[in-house]
Design an enzyme around this catalytic site. Structure first.
Site, PDB file in Angstrom:
ATOM      1  N   ASP A  77       0.880  -1.166   0.000  1.00 24.79           N
ATOM      2  CA  ASP A  77       0.000   0.000   0.000  1.00 24.79           C
ATOM      3  C   ASP A  77       0.918   1.216   0.000  1.00 24.79           C
ATOM      4  O   ASP A  77       1.763   1.342   0.898  1.00 24.79           O
ATOM      5  CB  ASP A  77      -0.881  -0.028   1.266  1.00 24.79           C
ATOM      6  CG  ASP A  77      -1.919   1.076   1.257  1.00 24.79           C
ATOM      7  OD1 ASP A  77      -1.584   2.209   0.855  1.00 24.79           O
ATOM      8  OD2 ASP A  77      -3.072   0.800   1.640  1.00 24.79           O
ATOM      9  N   TYR A 137     -10.078  14.765  -7.258  1.00 28.69           N
ATOM     10  CA  TYR A 137      -9.117  13.893  -7.941  1.00 28.69           C
ATOM     11  C   TYR A 137      -8.045  14.748  -8.636  1.00 28.69           C
ATOM     12  O   TYR A 137      -6.839  14.504  -8.491  1.00 28.69           O
ATOM     13  CB  TYR A 137      -9.857  13.019  -8.953  1.00 28.69           C
ATOM     14  CG  TYR A 137      -8.964  12.204  -9.860  1.00 28.69           C
ATOM     15  CD1 TYR A 137      -8.314  11.066  -9.402  1.00 28.69           C
ATOM     16  CD2 TYR A 137      -8.778  12.585 -11.192  1.00 28.69           C
ATOM     17  CE1 TYR A 137      -7.492  10.325 -10.256  1.00 28.69           C
ATOM     18  CE2 TYR A 137      -7.962  11.848 -12.043  1.00 28.69           C
ATOM     19  CZ  TYR A 137      -7.327  10.722 -11.571  1.00 28.69           C
ATOM     20  OH  TYR A 137      -6.510  10.001 -12.409  1.00 28.69           O
TER      21      TYR A 137
END
Ligand SMILES: NC(=O)c1ccc[n+]([C@@H]2O[C@H](COP(=O)([O-])OP(=O)(O)OC[C@H]3O[C@@H](n4cnc5c(N)ncnc54)[C@H](OP(=O)(O)O)[C@@H]3O)[C@@H](O)[C@H]2O)c1
Length: 278
Positions: free
Chosen positions: A34, A123
């Protein structure tokens, strides 16, 4: 050359894993690392000792980013910066994937690499802030801005259109947003070339040519032999949580400066449809 691909299970990551030959390539997905986990990121990079890291991992749900802002910034900005810091310590070069969403979409001529960032969505902001911080950590890093990505191995616009065309008599598709479709295979091949050329700075990478989503959908339906009617609608009629840039055509100048020519989206669509049917 040894290469580490982060985000290897995503749409682009899978294409990179398929297309990259002749070098030693290690591909890792979110289950392996991750990118928010600084210690793990450092450990992987120290262990792998790559010459290049291609950072394709991201939280890419544009509408989801609006309601999960913390996640968007922690993955797309902070995770990317963590990778860049670890890369710098290990002496690895970084190629980071960014987006047309760093722009506001208000231009009427193709976006050049030096045009001002003015993201309109979470985003887009997470990517724009990542770009700025990455360039602070590694001023020589390569930032590839792409757009309208499609390809095998995940959800993408042509796949959605084909599935809908198979079951519906008519489709409403937005006609007032223009951009450049980009085939994951062509993007992957370009990234491989950029790494081999030791590219630095921002590069805009899309297939050549431009269209609206309506034009793209019409071509997909026509080539697939469906008789489904494709109807143009406005962005306003198809309200979404995150604002979309009205115009995100990217100039090919930075690609040409690197001696690279990418095929047209028409050509790329033909190859994608062939790949999909085979
Ligand atoms: N798709 C487009 O139209 C488009 C346009 C412009 C730019 N880009 C950029 O191009 C790059 C590749 O896009 P894509 O379409 O291939 O995206 P994708 O298919 O969504 O792949 C992204 C990958 O990142 C992984 N990931 C998510 N969170 C992570 C984390 N915290 N740590 C490690 N991995 C994580 C995802 O895993 P899970 O799926 O398991 O979460 C997925 O495998 C991204 O940086 C994207 O922002 C895409």
């Amino acid at each position: 050359m040894k290469v580490l691909i982060l985000g290897a299970t995503g749409l682009l990551g899978q294409a990179l894993m398929r297309e990259w030959s002749g070098d030693e390539v290690v591909g890792l997905g979110v289950d392996d690392v991750d990118i928010r986990n600084a210690e793990k990121v450092r450990e992987i990079i120290e262990k792998t000792r790559p010459e290049w890291i291609v950072l394709a991992a991201a939280y890419t749900d544009v509408d989801g980013c609006e309601s999960n802002q913390e996640l968007a910034f922690s993955v797309n900005r902070d995770g990317a910066v963590l990778v860049a810091r670890a890369a710098k310590n290990a002496g690895a070069k970084v190629l980071f994937l960014s987006s047309d969403y760093v722009f506001d979409g208000k231009k009427t001529s193709p976006y050049e690499i030096g045009d001002a960032r003015n993201p309109q969505s979470i985003y887009g902001r997470s990517k724009a802030e990542a770009e700025i911080q990455l360039l602070e950590v590694i001023p020589t890093c390569c930032i590839v801005r792409t757009a309208w990505l499609f390809g095998s191995g995940g959800k993408c616009f042509p796949d959605t259109i084909l599935k809908l065309a198979a079951t519906r008599p008519a489709l409403d598709v937005v006609s007032d947003q223009r951009g450049c479709p980009t085939y994951s295979v062509d993007l992957a091949r370009t990234i491989i070339q950029l790494c081999r050329k030791n590219a630095q700075g921002i590069v805009h990478v899309t297939n050549a040519g431009e269209c609206s989503w309506f034009e793209f959908a019409s071509e997909i339906v026509k080539r697939s032999g469906f008789s489904t009617e494709v109807r143009p609608v406005s962005t306003q009629q198809m309200a979404r949580p995150a604002p979309r840039p009205a115009y995100s055509v990217m100039s090919a100048k930075s690609l040409l400066d690197n001696g690279i020519v990418v095929p047209t989206w028409h050509d790329a669509l033909g190859r994608y449809l062939q790949e999909r049917s085979g």
